[in-house]
Structure formats: C-alpha cells, structure tokens
Write a protein that holds these residues in place. Structure first.
Motif, mmCIF file in Angstrom:
data_model
loop_
_atom_site.group_PDB
_atom_site.id
_atom_site.type_symbol
_atom_site.label_atom_id
_atom_site.label_comp_id
_atom_site.label_asym_id
_atom_site.label_seq_id
_atom_site.Cartn_x
_atom_site.Cartn_y
_atom_site.Cartn_z
ATOM 1 N N ALA A 71 0.838 -1.196 0.000
ATOM 2 C CA ALA A 71 0.000 0.000 0.000
ATOM 3 C C ALA A 71 0.876 1.251 0.000
ATOM 4 C CB ALA A 71 -0.910 0.003 1.228
ATOM 5 N N ASP A 72 0.295 2.346 -0.441
ATOM 6 C CA ASP A 72 0.973 3.636 -0.411
ATOM 7 C C ASP A 72 0.713 4.235 0.970
ATOM 8 O OD1 ASP A 72 1.905 6.219 -0.682
ATOM 9 O OD2 ASP A 72 1.129 6.471 -2.713
ATOM 10 N N ALA A 73 1.654 4.028 1.898
ATOM 11 C CA ALA A 73 1.447 4.434 3.285
ATOM 12 C C ALA A 73 1.296 5.947 3.421
ATOM 13 C CB ALA A 73 2.611 3.944 4.144
ATOM 14 N N ILE A 74 2.063 6.701 2.654
ATOM 15 C CA ILE A 74 1.978 8.159 2.743
ATOM 16 C C ILE A 74 0.590 8.643 2.330
ATOM 17 C CG2 ILE A 74 3.011 10.329 2.017
ATOM 18 C CD1 ILE A 74 4.838 8.473 3.652
ATOM 19 N N ARG A 75 0.079 8.057 1.261
ATOM 20 C CA ARG A 75 -1.251 8.462 0.791
ATOM 21 C C ARG A 75 -2.328 8.048 1.790
ATOM 22 N NH1 ARG A 75 -2.864 6.861 -5.241
ATOM 23 N NH2 ARG A 75 -1.162 8.357 -5.539
ATOM 24 N N LEU A 76 -2.159 6.872 2.412
ATOM 25 C CA LEU A 76 -3.138 6.414 3.397
ATOM 26 C C LEU A 76 -3.238 7.401 4.554
ATOM 27 C CD1 LEU A 76 -2.551 2.548 3.704
ATOM 28 C CD2 LEU A 76 -4.518 3.711 2.721
ATOM 29 N N VAL A 77 -2.090 7.810 5.087
ATOM 30 C CA VAL A 77 -2.092 8.714 6.233
ATOM 31 C C VAL A 77 -2.654 10.077 5.851
ATOM 32 C CG1 VAL A 77 -0.612 9.908 7.902
ATOM 33 C CG2 VAL A 77 -0.180 7.505 7.349
ATOM 34 N N ARG A 78 -2.251 10.588 4.719
ATOM 35 C CA ARG A 78 -2.703 11.922 4.312
ATOM 36 C C ARG A 78 -4.195 11.957 3.998
ATOM 37 N NH1 ARG A 78 2.323 13.816 0.344
ATOM 38 N NH2 ARG A 78 3.657 14.638 2.016
ATOM 39 N N VAL A 103 6.697 0.955 7.781
ATOM 40 C CA VAL A 103 5.492 0.254 7.363
ATOM 41 C C VAL A 103 5.683 -1.243 7.579
ATOM 42 C CG1 VAL A 103 3.843 -0.119 5.497
ATOM 43 C CG2 VAL A 103 5.122 2.028 5.608
ATOM 44 N N SER A 104 4.700 -1.877 8.228
ATOM 45 C CA SER A 104 4.734 -3.317 8.471
ATOM 46 C C SER A 104 3.454 -3.939 7.946
ATOM 47 C CB SER A 104 4.883 -3.624 9.967
ATOM 48 O OG SER A 104 6.058 -3.047 10.492
ATOM 49 N N TYR A 105 3.558 -5.194 7.490
ATOM 50 C CA TYR A 105 2.401 -5.925 6.978
ATOM 51 C C TYR A 105 2.238 -7.215 7.776
ATOM 52 C CZ TYR A 105 2.862 -2.797 2.944
ATOM 53 O OH TYR A 105 2.949 -1.688 2.140
ATOM 54 N N GLY A 106 0.995 -7.530 8.134
ATOM 55 C CA GLY A 106 0.745 -8.760 8.877
ATOM 56 C C GLY A 106 -0.740 -8.937 9.132
ATOM 57 N N ASN A 107 -1.090 -10.118 9.593
ATOM 58 C CA ASN A 107 -2.496 -10.433 9.850
ATOM 59 C C ASN A 107 -2.841 -10.071 11.290
ATOM 60 O OD1 ASN A 107 -5.076 -11.465 10.026
ATOM 61 N ND2 ASN A 107 -4.592 -13.328 8.886
ATOM 62 N N LEU A 108 -3.480 -8.926 11.451
ATOM 63 C CA LEU A 108 -3.898 -8.468 12.776
ATOM 64 C C LEU A 108 -5.392 -8.617 13.005
ATOM 65 C CD1 LEU A 108 -1.808 -5.176 13.117
ATOM 66 C CD2 LEU A 108 -1.617 -7.186 14.590
ATOM 67 N N THR A 109 -6.185 -8.527 11.943
ATOM 68 C CA THR A 109 -7.642 -8.493 12.090
ATOM 69 C C THR A 109 -8.337 -9.738 11.545
ATOM 70 O OG1 THR A 109 -7.962 -7.365 9.963
ATOM 71 C CG2 THR A 109 -7.547 -5.983 11.880
ATOM 72 N N GLY A 110 -7.556 -10.739 11.136
ATOM 73 C CA GLY A 110 -8.156 -11.980 10.651
ATOM 74 C C GLY A 110 -8.748 -11.896 9.268
ATOM 75 N N THR A 112 -8.625 -11.548 4.908
ATOM 76 C CA THR A 112 -8.005 -12.359 3.861
ATOM 77 C C THR A 112 -6.745 -11.709 3.303
ATOM 78 O OG1 THR A 112 -9.443 -11.306 2.206
ATOM 79 C CG2 THR A 112 -10.218 -13.362 3.196
ATOM 80 N N ALA A 113 -6.522 -10.451 3.620
ATOM 81 C CA ALA A 113 -5.332 -9.740 3.161
ATOM 82 C C ALA A 113 -4.577 -9.193 4.366
ATOM 83 C CB ALA A 113 -5.713 -8.591 2.219
ATOM 84 N N ASP A 114 -3.305 -8.925 4.179
ATOM 85 C CA ASP A 114 -2.492 -8.374 5.252
ATOM 86 C C ASP A 114 -2.973 -6.982 5.644
ATOM 87 O OD1 ASP A 114 -0.864 -10.538 5.545
ATOM 88 O OD2 ASP A 114 0.757 -9.764 4.300
ATOM 89 N N ASP A 115 -2.940 -6.724 6.944
ATOM 90 C CA ASP A 115 -3.214 -5.375 7.435
ATOM 91 C C ASP A 115 -1.941 -4.537 7.307
ATOM 92 O OD1 ASP A 115 -5.937 -5.946 8.434
ATOM 93 O OD2 ASP A 115 -4.872 -7.256 9.831
ATOM 94 N N VAL A 116 -2.110 -3.227 7.303
ATOM 95 C CA VAL A 116 -0.987 -2.298 7.126
ATOM 96 C C VAL A 116 -0.796 -1.505 8.414
ATOM 97 C CG1 VAL A 116 -0.002 -0.469 5.718
ATOM 98 C CG2 VAL A 116 -1.567 -2.125 4.683
ATOM 99 N N LEU A 117 0.386 -1.603 8.998
ATOM 100 C CA LEU A 117 0.730 -0.839 10.197
ATOM 101 C C LEU A 117 1.718 0.258 9.801
ATOM 102 C CD1 LEU A 117 0.947 -0.257 13.237
ATOM 103 C CD2 LEU A 117 2.628 -2.109 13.377
ATOM 104 N N VAL A 118 1.369 1.496 10.102
ATOM 105 C CA VAL A 118 2.185 2.645 9.728
ATOM 106 C C VAL A 118 2.616 3.394 10.984
ATOM 107 C CG1 VAL A 118 2.333 4.748 8.355
ATOM 108 C CG2 VAL A 118 0.896 2.850 7.568
ATOM 109 N N ASN A 119 3.916 3.595 11.138
ATOM 110 C CA ASN A 119 4.462 4.417 12.206
ATOM 111 C C ASN A 119 5.066 5.672 11.588
ATOM 112 O OD1 ASN A 119 4.376 2.976 14.962
ATOM 113 N ND2 ASN A 119 5.142 1.361 13.609
#
Length: 216
Positions: A71-78, A103-110, A112-119
C-alpha cells in the motif's frame, strides 16, 4: 617319445578354444553374482540413481508463495480524516523522497489480506508521533486503530498489536525518559481490545543520566 594314438594339440587349436570359453563363462558368472548381491552391481545402482535425480529436481523447484499487496502508506495517512492535522503537516520527506515512516504488513484483524501498520516519526530524532492500522475494505483501506500520543511506536507480534509509549517525568530529557508503557491489543468483535499492559521504570544511573535532586 610319443605313444601310439596320442595326439598333442597345437597351441591355438581346440584346447585354446576350450580354455577361452571357460574364461568367458567364469567372467560372466562373476558379473551375474555381483549384480545379484546388491554390492556394486548395475541392478542396485539403477533405482538409487533414479531416486536421487527425482529428489534433486523436486528440491530445486521453487514453491509458489502468495503475492503480498503493498500500500501507499503516505497516501493512506494523508487521506485519513482521523489523522491529526499536526501529523499531516509534519509528514514531509527528510531528504529526497525518503519519508520518516515505518510500514509493516501482517495479519492483525483476521482478514483475507495483510493489514498495514504505519508508524510516523520525526526526521531529526526519530520520535514516533503516530501509529495507525489500516484494514483492507474492498478496493480501499479502512483505519481501525490510531495512537497519537508521542513518543509512540507500534509493532506486530504473533498476531497481536503491541504499542510502546515512552513516559516522561519532570526534568526528563528526550533521550532519557522515566519509563515506558507496553500495551498489547488483540482484534476482538471487530475492534482492538486491550489484552495486557506492562509498565517499565528506567534507571537513571544505568542510562547515564544522574537524577536531578528535587527541592523541598
């Protein structure tokens, strides 16, 4: 003196032919024996060679792995209306097109696709100013977690969301906080619920900073 009726065969005659035939039969006998005993015969080596060859081909074939969507993390946050104006204002490249974002990717919410964690951090001292989790929702992403109390930093740990926040007391410098709080969240009933909380107090002496005596 030769006796009557005695015949001495010449070299290369029938006797030589018999000797040659016996030698050939003996050699064939040894070959058949070797093939049957399983030591070094061709019968033993044939199947073993086929097995090794098949294993080598199988091991050398790369296994298919799922494609990770980025994902485009910068665009997501903005584009996120839940992100504070201060974080958006300070979200600028530190140099070139390099942003202070992890940016980290992983299954946090169960899902079908990886969730996106942005710091999101500051450029100069890398202080975390915001942590956000985005969950795929159709063709877009939906914000499902937000923490904007700096310094803050979030990580994915075995399916849990672990958020660390530094705690500062009176007289603490940025390099030497008084401690930290580590909060573990787990996705439950379509939201992140707090699962555990740990508070760590730092030693000022070990950190290299002498405590400032307080006046009574």
């Amino acid at each position: 003196m030769r006796g009557v009726g005695t015949t001495v065969p010449r070299p290369g005659g029938p006797l030589k032919a018999v000797i040659t035939a016996v030698a050939v039969l003996a050699a064939l006998g040894l070959l058949v024996s070797a093939c049957g005993t399983g030591g070094t015969g061709a019968r033993d080596e044939g199947p073993a060679s086929d097995s090794v060859s098949a294993g080598a081909v199988e091991a050398g074939t790369p296994s298919a792995s799922p494609t990770k969507k980025r994902a485009d993390a910068i665009r997501l946050v903005r584009a996120d209306p839940g992100v504070s104006a201060a974080v958006k204002r300070d979200l600028k490249p530190c140099f070139g097109d390099e942003y202070p974002v992890d940016v980290s990717y992983g299954n946090l919410t169960g899902g079908t696709a990886d969730d996106v964690l942005v710091n999101v951090m500051t450029c100069g001292d890398a202080v975390g100013v915001g942590s956000y989790v985005y969950r795929e929702d159709g063709d877009a992403y939906k914000n499902v977690f937000r923490a904007e109390e700096p310094p803050v930093y979030a990580e994915i740990d075995r399916g849990d969301l672990v958020v660390t926040q530094q705690v500062y007391g009176k007289g603490d410098s940025l390099e030497y906080p008084s401690g930290e709080e580590v909060i573990t969240y787990r996705w439950t009933a379509n939201r992140f619920a707090e699962r555990a909380r740990t508070t760590n107090d730092y030693s000022k002496v070990v950190g290299g900073e002498t405590p400032v005596p307080t006046e009574n």
